[in-house]
Every structure is written in C-alpha cells, then in structure tokens.
Design an enzyme around this catalytic site. Structure first.
Site, PDB file in Angstrom:
ATOM      1  N   GLU A 173      18.470 -19.117  14.293  1.00  0.00           N
ATOM      2  CA  GLU A 173      19.495 -19.407  15.307  1.00  0.00           C
ATOM      3  C   GLU A 173      20.057 -18.134  15.933  1.00  0.00           C
ATOM      4  O   GLU A 173      21.268 -17.910  15.986  1.00  0.00           O
ATOM      5  CB  GLU A 173      20.618 -20.257  14.697  1.00  0.00           C
ATOM      6  CG  GLU A 173      20.146 -21.664  14.343  1.00  0.00           C
ATOM      7  CD  GLU A 173      21.261 -22.618  13.956  1.00  0.00           C
ATOM      8  OE1 GLU A 173      22.333 -22.144  13.527  1.00  0.00           O
ATOM      9  OE2 GLU A 173      21.070 -23.835  14.076  1.00  0.00           O
ATOM     10  N   GLU A 372      15.311 -27.981  11.645  1.00  0.00           N
ATOM     11  CA  GLU A 372      16.591 -28.479  11.124  1.00  0.00           C
ATOM     12  C   GLU A 372      17.031 -29.668  11.960  1.00  0.00           C
ATOM     13  O   GLU A 372      16.969 -29.620  13.188  1.00  0.00           O
ATOM     14  CB  GLU A 372      17.700 -27.416  11.210  1.00  0.00           C
ATOM     15  CG  GLU A 372      17.556 -26.279  10.247  1.00  0.00           C
ATOM     16  CD  GLU A 372      18.748 -25.317  10.293  1.00  0.00           C
ATOM     17  OE1 GLU A 372      19.875 -25.747  10.580  1.00  0.00           O
ATOM     18  OE2 GLU A 372      18.511 -24.119  10.044  1.00  0.00           O
TER      19      GLU A 372
HETATM   20  C1  BG6 Z   1      22.459 -24.375  11.264  1.00  0.00           C
HETATM   21  C2  BG6 Z   1      22.107 -23.325  10.259  1.00  0.00           C
HETATM   22  O1  BG6 Z   1      23.438 -23.835  12.064  1.00  0.00           O
HETATM   23  O2  BG6 Z   1      23.044 -25.549  10.881  1.00  0.00           O
HETATM   24  C3  BG6 Z   1      22.256 -23.758   8.829  1.00  0.00           C
HETATM   25  O3  BG6 Z   1      20.840 -22.773  10.472  1.00  0.00           O
HETATM   26  C4  BG6 Z   1      23.442 -24.676   8.701  1.00  0.00           C
HETATM   27  O4  BG6 Z   1      22.332 -22.615   8.029  1.00  0.00           O
HETATM   28  C5  BG6 Z   1      23.182 -25.924   9.524  1.00  0.00           C
HETATM   29  O5  BG6 Z   1      23.753 -25.012   7.393  1.00  0.00           O
HETATM   30  C6  BG6 Z   1      24.260 -26.975   9.442  1.00  0.00           C
HETATM   31  O6  BG6 Z   1      25.498 -26.410   9.683  1.00  0.00           O
HETATM   32  P1  BG6 Z   1      26.687 -26.505   8.655  1.00  0.00           P
HETATM   33  O7  BG6 Z   1      27.688 -25.590   9.185  1.00  0.00           O
HETATM   34  O8  BG6 Z   1      27.101 -27.932   8.684  1.00  0.00           O
HETATM   35  O9  BG6 Z   1      26.164 -26.091   7.338  1.00  0.00           O
END
Ligand code: BG6
Length: 474
Positions: A173, A372
């Site tokens: 990211e 993700e």
């Molecule tokens: C992304 C990241 O921003 O989203 C992860 O690559 C992160 O590391 C994921 O955990 C979800 O975000 P959060 O803040 O809910 O953990």
C-alpha cells in the site's frame, strides 16, 4: 474460475508474528506504535517506553503457533498464503553487514510448512516494517541510502527463497502515504518521523520516489536471480466516485485519482505522469531524481498489480480550485448515500470491487492479484465458543461474486484472491485486536489479555466450500 486460481488469505508479519525480540529480531516501525482504538489514533513513541502497551510485540504469537495456524489454513484448502518477511528478522538494524541466519531459518521453516500442504507462499517485502535503526539513523526513506539497504534485503531473501516463493510484492500500500498529514501513514509506508520544520508534501514525494526506485531495482534483480519469480507492486485500491454528475465532482474524481494512483503509474509504466511533475513545479517541490533513477524505473516495471480492496470513496467538487491539493484524508469526504458502513466507517461496496478491477486492468493491462479484501467486525463468542459471523460471510460472498463477474464478463486477468485476514490479528490502523477479520478466532482482547487459543468461526466452513468449489458455491 481458472483451475489454477490462487485462493487463500493474507497477513503481515508485524500484525501476527509477535516474538518481537526473539531470534535476534530488531525493532521495527510497528513496534513503536501503541494501541489506538476505533476513532482513536495510535501514538508513535520515541522508541519503546516502559509501561506503554504495544500490541504488535506479542500480536497473536504466530511465530510460535505457525504450524497449528497453517494446518487450519490447509484444512480450508488454501492454495496460497500471503505474508511479509519481517525486514528486522533478516537485518535487525537494516544496515548490518550480514543477514541474521535465525531469521532466515524461521522463514525457511514457515515456507516449508506451507509447501508441505501445497500452499504457495506469497511474500511482501515491506509491509510497514522498516527497521527502527534506519528510521533513527537515516530518517527512513527521506534518505537515498535506504534504496541500497532495501535492495540488499530483497537480494538476500530472493536468493534464499526463490525456489520456494514465486510471487512477491515490494511495498505494501505504497499509496497510503498520499495522506501525508497523517504521521502514522508516513511512518508505516516510509519509516519517516516527521519534524516540525518538514515540508511534508515534499518529503512524501521524495520518500515515495526512493521507494519506487528501490522497488524497480528489486524487480530487475529478481528477474536476474531467477526469471521465474513474478514481482508485483501493491496498492490500496479505493475507487473514487464523483458525488454527482456535476462536472466539478467529475473533475474532483480525476484529481483524487491522480493523488492516489500515480504511484502505480510509476510502478507499471516506469515514469511519472505529467500531472505529478506539473504539481511539483507549481508547488516549488524539489525532488532528487537522477538520470540513473529514471533508467532504474524504466527497467523495473512490475509484472503484476497486487491490490487491497475494502471500500470505495466519494468525492465532491474540490478540484475547481486549481491549487487545491487533496491530501488523501478520507475524513474530508462525503458519505455515499447508497452504501452501508462498517463499525469503523468503511463503506461496504461489493460492486466497487468489480469497478476497481476493471479500472486498474483497463489502465495497466497487467495481471491483477487481489491480495487483501475483508471485513473488520466486533465478533461475539457464545458460551460454547462458537462465533456466528454471518455478516462476514455476506460481505465476502458479495465481493467474491463481484470479482468472479469481472473475470467472467470483462475478462480481467486475475491471478488470485487472498482475503484479509484468515485469522484474527492486530489491526494496522487502530492497533486493536477486536477489529476482527478472521475465519479463525484468536482469544485475545484489546488490552492484550487472553489465552491465544484458536477456534473456528462459522465462516471457516463457508470459505472451505468456496475454495473446494472454485468459487461456484458462495
Ligand atoms: C491494509 C493493510 O491497509 O488493510 C493491512 O495492508 C491492514 O496491514 C488492512 O491490516 C486492514 O486494515 P486494519 O486497519 O483494519 O487492520
């Protein structure tokens, strides 16, 4: 889906492994961030302070539980598993002469454990884990020196693991730091601690440039070491919608896209778009870019685009003022009246994933990998230990359907889908444990209490069936 489609899940080392000082590991960026909360920012401390609670120090202790955890992922039929290699397990200070053999051994064992079940490891090199020593000593990626240190780290792990790991990504990211007024993003993406007299805008562009050069050099190197390695970038894909068909909202959409996606343009095309160089001129920003850097960018275009997708955003007319610069801060944006929002205010937009896949694929014509996608929620565990997370199933079902439609109807070339995160881990943005994403529940709360025991949620069997049916049974 294609029979080789890579179904799986994703985590990051710092959010799962814990064992933050075990096996010679050094302190990293995430180790100096306290737990925040829903709506409360994490604090960045000056080193590790006694008496503060740092949720990443233990996380879910994946370091000691990985065999048990990988067995559960294998039970779900995972074809792949994405994690990062913690930079500080390999180079505890970032600038050590030699790599730390104990760290390399750990990842050998982890990858072997995956491969034992036919699970392909997918690796991110830098997922918010810059060595703290590099942050203090060099100022993180404000310093050109970090290019070489990153490339050395990349070379070390490419040489060690190329026969076990085919898919890699360089910087997780990288475009989050477009929100450069947020100290957390500058620390996570670039290892930068901001000083009062910093020009944050210039600093962010400079750091991102060095990272893009470091990434490009790593891509080239990987291809030289073993041409079968496939190297991608990783962008936080948040599609931008105009609030209305008012032309100023439409123009606002484009300028927000410019703010967020020029990083991917550089990764994929090997040069900066004109709107960025014009912005540097207009704002009097002096970015150190050498001829050698330009060549490196051209020679190190990525093989695929990895992307995270959680939500879309909606923008309203800000671009009418030509000098207006949106800093990427989602709090400035209007809510989309057509969407529902999670407890953390993230807009739930499955069709936005199909839109996003089309948008990115049309723009770059490179294979894509959804690395993700998931739903952070407050899960309730019943007395018998079960968790009925139907809302998570609903979220993932709708998103996977949208993904399959993009492949079937628009022919998007998609390598795989790794949902975030198959097991509960520490939230990156808030540091909470109770913002849960997993199919596997981990007994631990926001204050660090709990047995760390793992148990299956309702969604566990559901995802197992999704994989077994190759996405047919949602
Ligand atoms: C992304 C990241 O921003 O989203 C992860 O690559 C992160 O590391 C994921 O955990 C979800 O975000 P959060 O803040 O809910 O953990």
């Amino acid at each position: 889906m294609n029979k080789d489609f890579l179904w799986g899940g994703a985590i990051a080392a710092h959010q799962a492994e814990g064992a933050f000082k075990v096996g010679g590991k050094g302190i990293c960026a995430a180790d100096i961030e306290t737990a925040g909360g829903n709506g409360t920012a994490r604090r960045i401390t000056n080193g590790i302070i006694d008496g503060e609670y740092y949720p990443n120090h233990e996380a879910i202790d994946f370091y000691h539980h990985y065999k048990e955890d990988i067995a559960l992922l294998a039970e779900m039929g995972f074809k792949c598993f994405r994690t990062s290699i913690a930079w500080t397990r390999i180079f505890p200070d970032g600038d050590n002469e030699l790599p730390n053999e104990a760290g390399l051994n750990f990842y050998d064992s982890l990858f072997d454990e995956c491969l034992k079940y036919g699970i392909k490891p997918i690796v991110t090199l830098s997922h918010f884990e810059m060595p703290y020593n590099m942050i203090k000593k060099y100022g993180g990626f404000r310093n050109r020196k970090c290019i070489d240190l990153f490339v050395r780290f990349a070379k070390t792990v490419f040489e060690r693991f190329h026969s076990k790991v085919k898919y890699w990504m360089t910087f997780n990211e990288i475009n989050n730091q477009s929100d450069y007024n947020n100290a957390h993003h500058l620390l996570q993406d670039s290892g930068i601690l901001v000083n009062d007299n910093d020009n944050k805008e210039e600093l962010m562009f400079q750091a991102a440039h060095y990272e893009l050069v470091a990434s490009a050099k790593a891509v080239k190197l990987a291809h030289e070491i073993d041409p079968s390695m496939i190297i991608g970038c990783m962008i936080a894909m948040v599609p931008v919608y105009p609030f209305s068909c008012d032309p100023s909202d439409m123009m606002g959409q484009i300028s927000a896209e410019h703010t967020r996606y020029w990083y991917a343009d550089a990764h994929c095309r090997g040069k900066y778009p004109m709107h960025i160089t014009r912005l540097w001129e207009r704002h009097g920003l002096h970015i150190d870019i050498t001829e050698e850097d330009k060549t490196a960018l051209k020679e190190g275009c990525v093989d695929f685009v990895g992307l995270s997708y959680y939500m879309s955003m909606t923008i309203k007319g800000q671009a009418l003022a030509p000098e207006y610069v949106w800093t990427g801060n989602a709090d400035d944006l209007p809510k989309n009246p057509y969407l529902k929002y999670s407890d953390w205010g993230w807009g739930i937009d499955p069709l936005g994933l199909r839109y996003a896949l089309n948008w990115v694929y049309d723009r770059y014509q490179k294979p894509l990998f959804i690395v993700e996608n998931g739903y952070g929620a407050y899960d309730k565990r019943s007395k018998d230990g079960s968790v009925d997370d139907q809302y998570r199933i609903d979220y993932l079902k709708a998103h996977i359907k949208a993904m399959c439609d993009a492949v079937e109807y628009e022919g998007v070339d998609l390598i795989g889908y790794t949902m975030w995160s198959p097991i509960d881990i520490v939230s990156a943005s808030s540091g909470e444990m109770e913002k849960r994403y997993g199919f596997i529940y981990v007994d631990k709360d926001n204050n660090g209490n709990g047995t760390l025991e793992r148990s299956k949620k309702k969604s566990f069997e559901w995802y197992k069936n999704v994989i077994a049916s190759n996405g047919e049974n949602l």
